[in-house]
Design a protein around this motif. Structure first.
Motif, PDB file in Angstrom:
ATOM      1  N   PHE A 103      -9.041  16.352  -4.292  1.00 52.75           N
ATOM      2  CA  PHE A 103     -10.150  15.482  -4.680  1.00 52.75           C
ATOM      3  C   PHE A 103      -9.667  14.127  -5.191  1.00 52.75           C
ATOM      4  O   PHE A 103     -10.307  13.099  -4.945  1.00 52.75           O
ATOM      5  CB  PHE A 103     -11.028  16.163  -5.725  1.00 52.75           C
ATOM      6  CG  PHE A 103     -11.865  17.282  -5.175  1.00 52.75           C
ATOM      7  CD1 PHE A 103     -12.654  17.098  -4.052  1.00 52.75           C
ATOM      8  CD2 PHE A 103     -11.855  18.534  -5.768  1.00 52.75           C
ATOM      9  CE1 PHE A 103     -13.422  18.125  -3.530  1.00 52.75           C
ATOM     10  CE2 PHE A 103     -12.625  19.571  -5.257  1.00 52.75           C
ATOM     11  CZ  PHE A 103     -13.412  19.365  -4.141  1.00 52.75           C
ATOM     12  N   VAL A 104      -8.543  14.113  -5.913  1.00 50.95           N
ATOM     13  CA  VAL A 104      -8.017  12.835  -6.415  1.00 50.95           C
ATOM     14  C   VAL A 104      -7.604  11.929  -5.257  1.00 50.95           C
ATOM     15  O   VAL A 104      -7.946  10.739  -5.219  1.00 50.95           O
ATOM     16  CB  VAL A 104      -6.833  13.080  -7.367  1.00 50.95           C
ATOM     17  CG1 VAL A 104      -6.086  11.768  -7.646  1.00 50.95           C
ATOM     18  CG2 VAL A 104      -7.316  13.679  -8.678  1.00 50.95           C
ATOM     19  N   TRP A 105      -6.875  12.480  -4.307  1.00 52.16           N
ATOM     20  CA  TRP A 105      -6.461  11.684  -3.152  1.00 52.16           C
ATOM     21  C   TRP A 105      -7.653  11.286  -2.284  1.00 52.16           C
ATOM     22  O   TRP A 105      -7.698  10.169  -1.752  1.00 52.16           O
ATOM     23  CB  TRP A 105      -5.438  12.454  -2.320  1.00 52.16           C
ATOM     24  CG  TRP A 105      -4.067  12.408  -2.918  1.00 52.16           C
ATOM     25  CD1 TRP A 105      -3.509  13.306  -3.782  1.00 52.16           C
ATOM     26  CD2 TRP A 105      -3.087  11.395  -2.723  1.00 52.16           C
ATOM     27  NE1 TRP A 105      -2.242  12.926  -4.129  1.00 52.16           N
ATOM     28  CE2 TRP A 105      -1.950  11.756  -3.491  1.00 52.16           C
ATOM     29  CE3 TRP A 105      -3.047  10.224  -1.962  1.00 52.16           C
ATOM     30  CZ2 TRP A 105      -0.799  10.980  -3.528  1.00 52.16           C
ATOM     31  CZ3 TRP A 105      -1.896   9.450  -2.000  1.00 52.16           C
ATOM     32  CH2 TRP A 105      -0.784   9.824  -2.771  1.00 52.16           C
ATOM     33  N   ALA A 106      -8.623  12.181  -2.159  1.00 49.58           N
ATOM     34  CA  ALA A 106      -9.830  11.860  -1.383  1.00 49.58           C
ATOM     35  C   ALA A 106     -10.578  10.698  -2.013  1.00 49.58           C
ATOM     36  O   ALA A 106     -11.078   9.802  -1.312  1.00 49.58           O
ATOM     37  CB  ALA A 106     -10.729  13.089  -1.290  1.00 49.58           C
ATOM     38  N   MET A 107     -10.657  10.678  -3.354  1.00 48.81           N
ATOM     39  CA  MET A 107     -11.335   9.584  -4.046  1.00 48.81           C
ATOM     40  C   MET A 107     -10.647   8.250  -3.768  1.00 48.81           C
ATOM     41  O   MET A 107     -11.289   7.249  -3.419  1.00 48.81           O
ATOM     42  CB  MET A 107     -11.339   9.851  -5.552  1.00 48.81           C
ATOM     43  CG  MET A 107     -12.054   8.776  -6.362  1.00 48.81           C
ATOM     44  SD  MET A 107     -11.518   8.702  -8.083  1.00 48.81           S
ATOM     45  CE  MET A 107      -9.887   7.989  -7.914  1.00 48.81           C
ATOM     46  N   ALA A 108      -9.318   8.242  -3.896  1.00 47.96           N
ATOM     47  CA  ALA A 108      -8.575   6.993  -3.689  1.00 47.96           C
ATOM     48  C   ALA A 108      -8.684   6.509  -2.246  1.00 47.96           C
ATOM     49  O   ALA A 108      -8.887   5.311  -1.995  1.00 47.96           O
ATOM     50  CB  ALA A 108      -7.111   7.204  -4.070  1.00 47.96           C
ATOM     51  N   LEU A 109      -8.551   7.403  -1.310  1.00 44.35           N
ATOM     52  CA  LEU A 109      -8.634   7.020   0.100  1.00 44.35           C
ATOM     53  C   LEU A 109     -10.027   6.523   0.461  1.00 44.35           C
ATOM     54  O   LEU A 109     -10.177   5.564   1.234  1.00 44.35           O
ATOM     55  CB  LEU A 109      -8.236   8.201   0.990  1.00 44.35           C
ATOM     56  CG  LEU A 109      -6.762   8.616   0.924  1.00 44.35           C
ATOM     57  CD1 LEU A 109      -6.528   9.887   1.731  1.00 44.35           C
ATOM     58  CD2 LEU A 109      -5.862   7.496   1.426  1.00 44.35           C
ATOM     59  N   TRP A 110     -11.064   7.162  -0.091  1.00 45.90           N
ATOM     60  CA  TRP A 110     -12.439   6.723   0.206  1.00 45.90           C
ATOM     61  C   TRP A 110     -12.703   5.340  -0.387  1.00 45.90           C
ATOM     62  O   TRP A 110     -13.410   4.531   0.227  1.00 45.90           O
ATOM     63  CB  TRP A 110     -13.446   7.740  -0.321  1.00 45.90           C
ATOM     64  CG  TRP A 110     -14.825   7.544   0.261  1.00 45.90           C
ATOM     65  CD1 TRP A 110     -15.729   6.557  -0.058  1.00 45.90           C
ATOM     66  CD2 TRP A 110     -15.449   8.329   1.279  1.00 45.90           C
ATOM     67  NE1 TRP A 110     -16.878   6.687   0.678  1.00 45.90           N
ATOM     68  CE2 TRP A 110     -16.731   7.767   1.513  1.00 45.90           C
ATOM     69  CE3 TRP A 110     -15.059   9.455   1.997  1.00 45.90           C
ATOM     70  CZ2 TRP A 110     -17.620   8.301   2.442  1.00 45.90           C
ATOM     71  CZ3 TRP A 110     -15.949   9.989   2.927  1.00 45.90           C
ATOM     72  CH2 TRP A 110     -17.201   9.405   3.145  1.00 45.90           C
ATOM     73  N   MET A 111     -12.163   5.087  -1.588  1.00 44.47           N
ATOM     74  CA  MET A 111     -12.325   3.762  -2.181  1.00 44.47           C
ATOM     75  C   MET A 111     -11.824   2.679  -1.228  1.00 44.47           C
ATOM     76  O   MET A 111     -12.512   1.683  -0.958  1.00 44.47           O
ATOM     77  CB  MET A 111     -11.546   3.676  -3.505  1.00 44.47           C
ATOM     78  CG  MET A 111     -12.184   4.394  -4.661  1.00 44.47           C
ATOM     79  SD  MET A 111     -11.143   4.340  -6.155  1.00 44.47           S
ATOM     80  CE  MET A 111     -11.145   2.579  -6.515  1.00 44.47           C
ATOM     81  N   MET A 112     -10.627   2.873  -0.720  1.00 48.07           N
ATOM     82  CA  MET A 112     -10.032   1.868   0.158  1.00 48.07           C
ATOM     83  C   MET A 112     -10.727   1.810   1.518  1.00 48.07           C
ATOM     84  O   MET A 112     -10.990   0.725   2.039  1.00 48.07           O
ATOM     85  CB  MET A 112      -8.539   2.168   0.319  1.00 48.07           C
ATOM     86  CG  MET A 112      -7.756   2.026  -0.980  1.00 48.07           C
ATOM     87  SD  MET A 112      -5.967   2.252  -0.802  1.00 48.07           S
ATOM     88  CE  MET A 112      -5.896   4.020  -0.504  1.00 48.07           C
ATOM     89  N   ALA A 113     -11.058   2.978   2.076  1.00 50.68           N
ATOM     90  CA  ALA A 113     -11.714   3.013   3.386  1.00 50.68           C
ATOM     91  C   ALA A 113     -13.100   2.383   3.320  1.00 50.68           C
ATOM     92  O   ALA A 113     -13.515   1.664   4.242  1.00 50.68           O
ATOM     93  CB  ALA A 113     -11.810   4.454   3.880  1.00 50.68           C
ATOM     94  N   ALA A 114     -13.843   2.633   2.235  1.00 44.70           N
ATOM     95  CA  ALA A 114     -15.187   2.077   2.099  1.00 44.70           C
ATOM     96  C   ALA A 114     -15.146   0.553   2.049  1.00 44.70           C
ATOM     97  O   ALA A 114     -15.970  -0.128   2.676  1.00 44.70           O
ATOM     98  CB  ALA A 114     -15.860   2.635   0.843  1.00 44.70           C
ATOM     99  N   GLU A 115     -14.190   0.014   1.310  1.00 46.18           N
ATOM    100  CA  GLU A 115     -14.112  -1.445   1.213  1.00 46.18           C
ATOM    101  C   GLU A 115     -13.710  -2.063   2.549  1.00 46.18           C
ATOM    102  O   GLU A 115     -14.255  -3.097   2.957  1.00 46.18           O
ATOM    103  CB  GLU A 115     -13.124  -1.864   0.127  1.00 46.18           C
ATOM    104  CG  GLU A 115     -13.036  -3.369  -0.016  1.00 46.18           C
ATOM    105  CD  GLU A 115     -12.371  -3.785  -1.299  1.00 46.18           C
ATOM    106  OE1 GLU A 115     -11.249  -4.311  -1.210  1.00 46.18           O
ATOM    107  OE2 GLU A 115     -12.968  -3.593  -2.371  1.00 46.18           O
ATOM    108  N   VAL A 116     -12.757  -1.449   3.223  1.00 43.82           N
ATOM    109  CA  VAL A 116     -12.340  -1.969   4.529  1.00 43.82           C
ATOM    110  C   VAL A 116     -13.493  -1.898   5.527  1.00 43.82           C
ATOM    111  O   VAL A 116     -13.707  -2.816   6.323  1.00 43.82           O
ATOM    112  CB  VAL A 116     -11.121  -1.180   5.054  1.00 43.82           C
ATOM    113  CG1 VAL A 116     -10.826  -1.553   6.506  1.00 43.82           C
ATOM    114  CG2 VAL A 116      -9.904  -1.439   4.173  1.00 43.82           C
ATOM    115  N   THR A 117     -14.274  -0.818   5.469  1.00 45.15           N
ATOM    116  CA  THR A 117     -15.402  -0.655   6.382  1.00 45.15           C
ATOM    117  C   THR A 117     -16.453  -1.743   6.177  1.00 45.15           C
ATOM    118  O   THR A 117     -17.004  -2.293   7.136  1.00 45.15           O
ATOM    119  CB  THR A 117     -16.053   0.725   6.187  1.00 45.15           C
ATOM    120  OG1 THR A 117     -15.091   1.742   6.464  1.00 45.15           O
ATOM    121  CG2 THR A 117     -17.251   0.898   7.107  1.00 45.15           C
ATOM    122  N   VAL A 118     -16.730  -2.062   4.929  1.00 46.01           N
ATOM    123  CA  VAL A 118     -17.796  -3.024   4.626  1.00 46.01           C
ATOM    124  C   VAL A 118     -17.318  -4.466   4.740  1.00 46.01           C
ATOM    125  O   VAL A 118     -18.011  -5.317   5.302  1.00 46.01           O
ATOM    126  CB  VAL A 118     -18.354  -2.752   3.212  1.00 46.01           C
ATOM    127  CG1 VAL A 118     -19.375  -3.827   2.827  1.00 46.01           C
ATOM    128  CG2 VAL A 118     -18.997  -1.376   3.148  1.00 46.01           C
TER     129      VAL A 118
END
Length: 429
Positions: free
Chosen positions: A79-94
């Motif tokens: 869950f910790v790694w998923a949170m960090a990866l989603w943070m970065m992926a979400a910003e790159v996506t938007v």
């Protein structure tokens, strides 16, 4: 709970072997991490950059142990790694790119967590961390008194002056940096933190650790008293409320320690109270903000934040909206909730992953089964569970960033390591 003795020599040898394997010279990393993440905010080189050189060594140490079978991957890690990866992926996506702020925040949290997982595993490293935390806490409280006595952010301003080009202390959302304390209008102390409420939050959470780690009453009173002094000097309602809750929970645990089901009863009371509040009140959050803040204006302002933030979250629930909400008159000034800030910026999944990481780190094994786990470690397991629970609760009205954000990751990592160590001990019994 009473300490349980090890019944057999083989069990003792297994424990010593496990302890020796995972405590080979970790103290330097523990001390560097404990001190580094609380460097003055105006240094410009914050704790995230102190963690960076240690992260690679910690990751290699941890995953090498996993590959050899002496350590394991727990649910919290995912869950910790998923949170960090989603943070970065979400910003790159938007936005199409990854900002330094988002990248460093994600890396800092994972880095602090990984350092805890790699180095703070077992009884001796835990004691080393608590010793380091004592010195750090007393130093931070002593430095905060200089803020109060001088009438300005003494340490942060002095460090900013020493380091040419260092940014000034950011007090965004803290327009009332002066408040009345004991009839005197004084500045809200920050010590080395970027905001008074973050400093006060740290002090309240450190008190939970010292309540359970200190066996001697005099030393317990000294360290907890120092933490209370820090909460008072920050003049923030959330840390003072957290400190009171922590003391009450500790008292509850102390009185009912003979009853293993006390925590089940405790959480039944908590969830029952929350359910009753939502059932009887048309505005439950408004009730909390009205009754647990220094001024009615502060409570009303937080209600406006929640109302406006929820409407923007509904627009982009999975990736967040990185531009629209910053134009809002209320939200552009301050978003006083880590859960709202994460959801607005990166989507609801990030907030969910962080919540699940916090909850799974506090996973409790089969109740009532005696283990050879050291009594001090048992107490620290409860202490860090309480710390993480208060992080989750305070996040409703406080946004965590900089050193306190790293401290959250560190505490989750420590609690996950304690649980993994406990499970290994249980299997060896």
């Amino acid at each position: 709970m009473r300490p349980y003795s090890i019944s057999t020599r083989s069990s003792e040898s297994l424990r010593q072997s496990l302890q020796q394997k995972h405590t080979e010279k970790p103290s330097h990393a523990i001390w560097l991490t404990s001190v580094g993440i609380f460097l003055p905010y105006t240094v410009g080189v914050t704790g995230k950059y102190v963690i960076a050189p240690l992260f690679l060594l910690a990751a290699v140490r941890f995953f090498t142990a996993v590959s050899r079978g002496s350590r394991g991957i727990v649910t919290c890690d995912i869950f910790v790694w998923a949170m960090a990866l989603w943070m970065m992926a979400a910003e790159v996506t938007v936005t199409g790119s990854l900002s330094l702020t988002t990248g460093s925040d994600a890396f800092g949290f994972v880095g602090a967590y990984t350092l805890a997982r790699a180095y703070i595993f077992g009884e001796r490293p835990l004691r080393t961390f608590v010793r380091a935390l004592k010195i750090v806490t007393v130093t931070l409280v002593a430095l905060s008194t200089l803020d109060t006595l001088s009438g300005h952010f003494f340490i942060n301003d002095a460090v900013a002056a020493m380091f040419f080009g260092a940014p000034p202390l950011i007090t965004k959302g803290a327009g009332d940096i002066h408040r009345v304390l004991f009839g005197i209008n004084t500045i809200r102390a920050t010590s080395t933190f970027p905001h008074p409420i973050l400093y006060g939050t740290f002090c309240s959470l450190a008190a939970a650790i010292f309540l359970y780690s200190e066996r001697r009453l005099a030393w317990r009173a000294f360290y907890v008293g120092a933490c209370f002094m820090g909460c008072v000097l920050s003049i923030s309602s959330a840390p003072l409320m957290a400190f009171l809750i922590i003391v009450l929970v500790y008292g509850y645990d102390k009185i009912l320690w003979r009853y293993p089901s006390r925590w089940k009863a405790f959480w039944m009371i908590v969830f029952g109270s929350v359910f009753t509040l939502f059932l009887l009140s048309n505005r439950p959050l408004g009730f909390l903000f009205d009754h647990f803040t220094f001024t009615p204006e502060t409570g009303y302002y937080r209600i406006l934040i929640w109302q406006n933030a929820l409407s923007y979250i509904a627009i982009a629930p999975f990736t967040g909206d990185h531009s629209a909400w910053l134009l809002d008159e209320i939200l552009s000034n301050s978003v006083d909730s880590v859960w709202l800030t994460l959801s607005l910026s990166f989507g609801l999944p990030v907030a969910l992953f962080l919540l699940l990481a916090s909850l799974t780190a506090c996973r409790v094994g089969p109740g009532g089964k005696r283990t050879s786990l050291d009594f001090e470690v048992q107490r620290l397991r409860t202490a860090f569970s309480l710390v993480i629970a208060m992080f989750v609760f305070l996040g409703l009205t406080v946004h965590f960033w900089a050193s306190i954000w790293l401290f959250w990751g560190l505490c989750i990592g420590i609690r996950a390591s304690i649980e993994e160590y406990s499970l290994q001990e249980r299997r060896n019994d």
